[in-house]
Design a protein around this motif. Structure first.
Motif, short mmCIF file in Angstrom:
data_model
loop_
_atom_site.label_atom_id
_atom_site.label_comp_id
_atom_site.label_asym_id
_atom_site.label_seq_id
_atom_site.Cartn_x
_atom_site.Cartn_y
_atom_site.Cartn_z
N ALA A 107 -0.66 18.88 13.58
CA ALA A 107 0.59 19.50 12.84
C ALA A 107 1.15 18.36 12.20
O ALA A 107 1.34 17.10 12.69
CB ALA A 107 1.64 20.10 13.86
N PRO A 108 1.59 18.43 10.93
CA PRO A 108 2.30 17.36 10.21
C PRO A 108 3.72 16.99 10.83
O PRO A 108 4.10 17.73 11.76
CB PRO A 108 2.77 18.01 8.88
N ALA A 109 4.21 15.90 10.63
CA ALA A 109 5.41 15.46 11.14
C ALA A 109 6.59 16.27 10.76
O ALA A 109 6.53 16.71 9.71
CB ALA A 109 5.78 13.91 10.64
N ARG A 110 7.28 16.57 11.77
CA ARG A 110 8.39 17.70 11.40
C ARG A 110 9.61 16.66 10.58
O ARG A 110 10.09 15.75 10.95
CB ARG A 110 8.93 18.02 12.72
N GLY A 111 10.09 17.48 9.52
CA GLY A 111 11.13 16.97 8.72
C GLY A 111 12.36 17.62 8.87
O GLY A 111 12.27 18.67 9.71
N THR A 112 13.42 17.46 8.25
CA THR A 112 14.60 18.19 8.42
C THR A 112 14.36 19.48 7.50
O THR A 112 13.66 19.61 6.76
CB THR A 112 15.73 17.24 7.95
N VAL A 113 15.52 20.45 7.91
CA VAL A 113 15.48 21.67 7.05
C VAL A 113 15.56 21.21 5.58
O VAL A 113 14.84 21.87 4.60
CB VAL A 113 16.63 22.67 7.38
N GLY A 114 16.29 20.31 5.09
CA GLY A 114 16.60 19.90 3.69
C GLY A 114 15.20 19.46 3.23
O GLY A 114 14.86 19.57 2.04
N GLN A 115 14.46 18.47 3.96
CA GLN A 115 13.21 18.13 3.37
C GLN A 115 12.27 19.23 3.40
O GLN A 115 11.41 19.32 2.47
CB GLN A 115 12.54 17.03 4.36
N ASP A 116 12.10 20.15 4.00
CA ASP A 116 11.00 21.30 4.21
C ASP A 116 11.41 22.03 2.87
O ASP A 116 10.51 22.37 2.25
CB ASP A 116 11.27 22.11 5.51
N LEU A 117 12.90 22.58 2.79
CA LEU A 117 13.11 23.23 1.56
C LEU A 117 12.73 22.55 0.17
O LEU A 117 12.33 22.97 -0.84
CB LEU A 117 14.63 23.19 1.69
N ARG A 118 12.96 20.94 0.28
CA ARG A 118 12.51 20.26 -0.82
C ARG A 118 10.96 20.42 -1.06
O ARG A 118 10.63 20.32 -2.25
CB ARG A 118 13.10 18.97 -0.83
N THR A 119 10.18 20.18 -0.25
CA THR A 119 8.96 20.41 -0.23
C THR A 119 8.54 21.74 -0.80
O THR A 119 7.59 21.96 -1.74
CB THR A 119 8.18 20.35 1.24
N GLY A 120 9.07 22.74 -0.44
CA GLY A 120 8.75 23.87 -1.18
C GLY A 120 9.05 24.08 -2.56
O GLY A 120 8.47 24.60 -3.47
N VAL A 121 10.23 23.67 -2.88
CA VAL A 121 11.05 23.61 -4.07
C VAL A 121 10.18 22.75 -5.12
O VAL A 121 9.69 23.03 -6.19
CB VAL A 121 12.35 23.10 -4.08
N ALA A 122 9.40 21.63 -4.51
CA ALA A 122 8.73 20.57 -5.26
C ALA A 122 7.50 21.34 -5.82
O ALA A 122 6.93 21.16 -6.66
CB ALA A 122 8.52 19.44 -4.52
N PHE A 123 6.88 22.34 -4.81
CA PHE A 123 5.74 23.01 -5.11
C PHE A 123 5.91 23.82 -6.21
O PHE A 123 5.22 24.24 -7.37
CB PHE A 123 4.91 23.57 -4.04
N LEU A 124 6.93 24.57 -6.16
CA LEU A 124 7.20 25.56 -7.10
C LEU A 124 7.50 24.64 -8.69
O LEU A 124 7.14 25.19 -9.44
CB LEU A 124 8.53 26.22 -6.82
N ARG A 125 8.27 23.72 -8.43
CA ARG A 125 8.43 23.10 -9.73
C ARG A 125 7.37 22.54 -10.38
O ARG A 125 7.32 22.34 -11.67
CB ARG A 125 9.46 21.94 -9.37
N HIS A 126 6.40 22.12 -9.66
CA HIS A 126 4.99 21.57 -10.28
C HIS A 126 3.99 22.63 -10.43
O HIS A 126 3.00 22.26 -11.13
CB HIS A 126 4.64 20.34 -9.60
#
Length: 414
Positions: free
Chosen positions: A213-232
């Motif tokens: 499993a990938p390293a656990r990030g904070t809620v903010g980091q996980d949300l930014r990961t999802g937003v980054a996928f949408l943005r790109h």
């Protein structure tokens, strides 16, 4: 190793057999139908409880707004949880929590109206429901495979709408005979039945479950990961912006229809149930036809045409002066939502990597619905101040403009 999901191929489960003959999908399908059947009772009963106690459409809109705000807040956290836990266990837990919360309302209401209780229970239920919804989206691909997502989502949405035909009708009748609080008890019971069904579903392994499993990030980091996928992703980026506007304009439409029927046209609770039940027939039609429509016309034409249809129907709702007219326009609006919503959900499931699906769904819904609660409050406030006709016309015309705007985005070329 991630835990909890059963083994099996995620790419092509159960070969080419009809979906209804695949055991796990069929049980999951039944659980969703039961859950939506109960939800349709709450869809009628909660606004009726507020209207019965206060007589104010603005208070109805405020309740919708509070519940929507709680769902948006929960969406921030939902992706992080869904991508890291046993998804079946999460779905069952969400059903049991909502059963308990909704079950409190009829018990307390038996001793007299308590408006504060609705403003407490509904936000909690909406927050839990968001966790369920994100988990639900991530589970479907593992049950049917990528190639049959639009078909599966169409079937799920169609039968959910079929439950919505019976649910509002029965809820309106129950509310008319015994009061809206009794209808909430049915909602609580439906979540219990759904939880039992979900316990019987065997979920297949997620792609990548054999990897650490990938390293656990904070809620903010996980949300930014999802937003980054949408943005790109150009198409998902455009859809997110367009659906942000659509949700803002139409999130309070259910309250507007109820207010129009009861306040403007003077009908009783039974008419409300009948209209919303008849309107759900549109969702059934749209959901059953969406796979064929997408194959024939492509994603872009299907999504844009369905959204424009929603806008036209919304624009006419405030001026409809008979129950059949309101029911017909509601059916048209919900048919458009069925086509556009199923297309966009399926596309997101198709293009998102499995290990990101929860976080991307969470980010998508957080952004899409972030302004929807304010829109519901504004729409119902405008209806109370200036009337339902101008409020519905303004919202509908703006939805049509959104659909036309999509013609100059990647949505048209999809």
């Amino acid at each position: 190793m991630r835990k909890g999901n059963r083994s099996g191929a995620a790419q092509a489960p159960d070969g080419g057999r009809p979906l209804w003959r695949q055991r796990d999908f069929a049980v999951f399908w039944g659980a969703q139908t039961l859950s939506v059947l109960g939800d349709s009772f709450a869809l009628i009963a909660l606004p009726l409880l507020v209207l019965e106690a206060t007589g104010s459409v603005a208070r109805m809109g405020l309740l919708t707004a509070v519940g929507g705000a709680a769902a948006v807040l929960a969406a921030v956290f939902a992706g992080t949880v869904v991508d890291r836990v046993d998804r079946r266990r999460l779905l069952v837990t969400c059903d049991l929590v909502r059963m308990a919360l909704y079950g409190v309302i009829p018990l307390v209401w038996a001793f007299g109206p308590r408006i504060w209780l609705l403003y407490t229970v509904l936000p909690l239920c909406e927050a839990v429901g968001m966790f369920f919804a994100v988990g639900y989206v991530t589970v479907v691909r593992g049950l049917v495979g990528t190639g049959r997502l639009t078909e599966a989502n169409g079937l799920l949405n169609a039968t959910a709408a079929a439950a919505g035909v019976l649910g509002p009708l029965c809820a309106g009748l129950v509310a008319a005979w015994t009061g809206p609080a009794a209808a909430i008890a049915v909602d609580a019971a439906s979540f219990a039945a759904s939880a039992v069904c979900l316990r019987l579903v065997r979920l297949r392994a997620r792609a990548g479950d054999d990897m650490p499993a990938p390293a656990r990030g904070t809620v903010g980091q996980d949300l930014r990961t999802g937003v980054a996928f949408l943005r790109h992703h150009p198409l998902l980026r455009s859809l997110t912006v367009l659906l942000f506007g659509f949700s803002f304009l139409t999130f309070g439409l259910n309250d507007l229809v109820i207010y129009h029927l009861k306040h403007d046209l003077g009908h009783d609770d039974g008419a409300v149930g009948t209209v919303l039940g008849a309107g759900a027939l549109g969702t059934i039609a749209g959901s059953l036809l969406v796979a064929r429509i997408r194959r024939l016309f492509g994603f872009g034409a299907a999504w844009i045409g369905a959204t424009a249809l929603c806008g036209l129907a919304c624009a006419g709702l405030g001026r409809a002066d008979t129950v059949p007219a309101v029911a017909g326009l509601s059916a048209v609006f919900l048919a458009g939502v069925g086509v556009a919503g199923t297309c966009s959900m399926s596309l997101r499931q198709e293009v998102t990597p499995e290990h990101l699906l929860g976080r991307v769904t969470s980010a998508y819904w957080t952004l899409q619905y972030s302004a929807a609660p304010a829109g519901a409050a504004l729409l119902t406030w405008a209806a109370e101040r200036w009337g339902t006709a101008p409020a519905a016309l303004t919202a509908g015309a703006t939805c049509v403009l959104l659909a036309l705007t999509a013609l100059v985005t990647p949505v048209r070329r999809a």
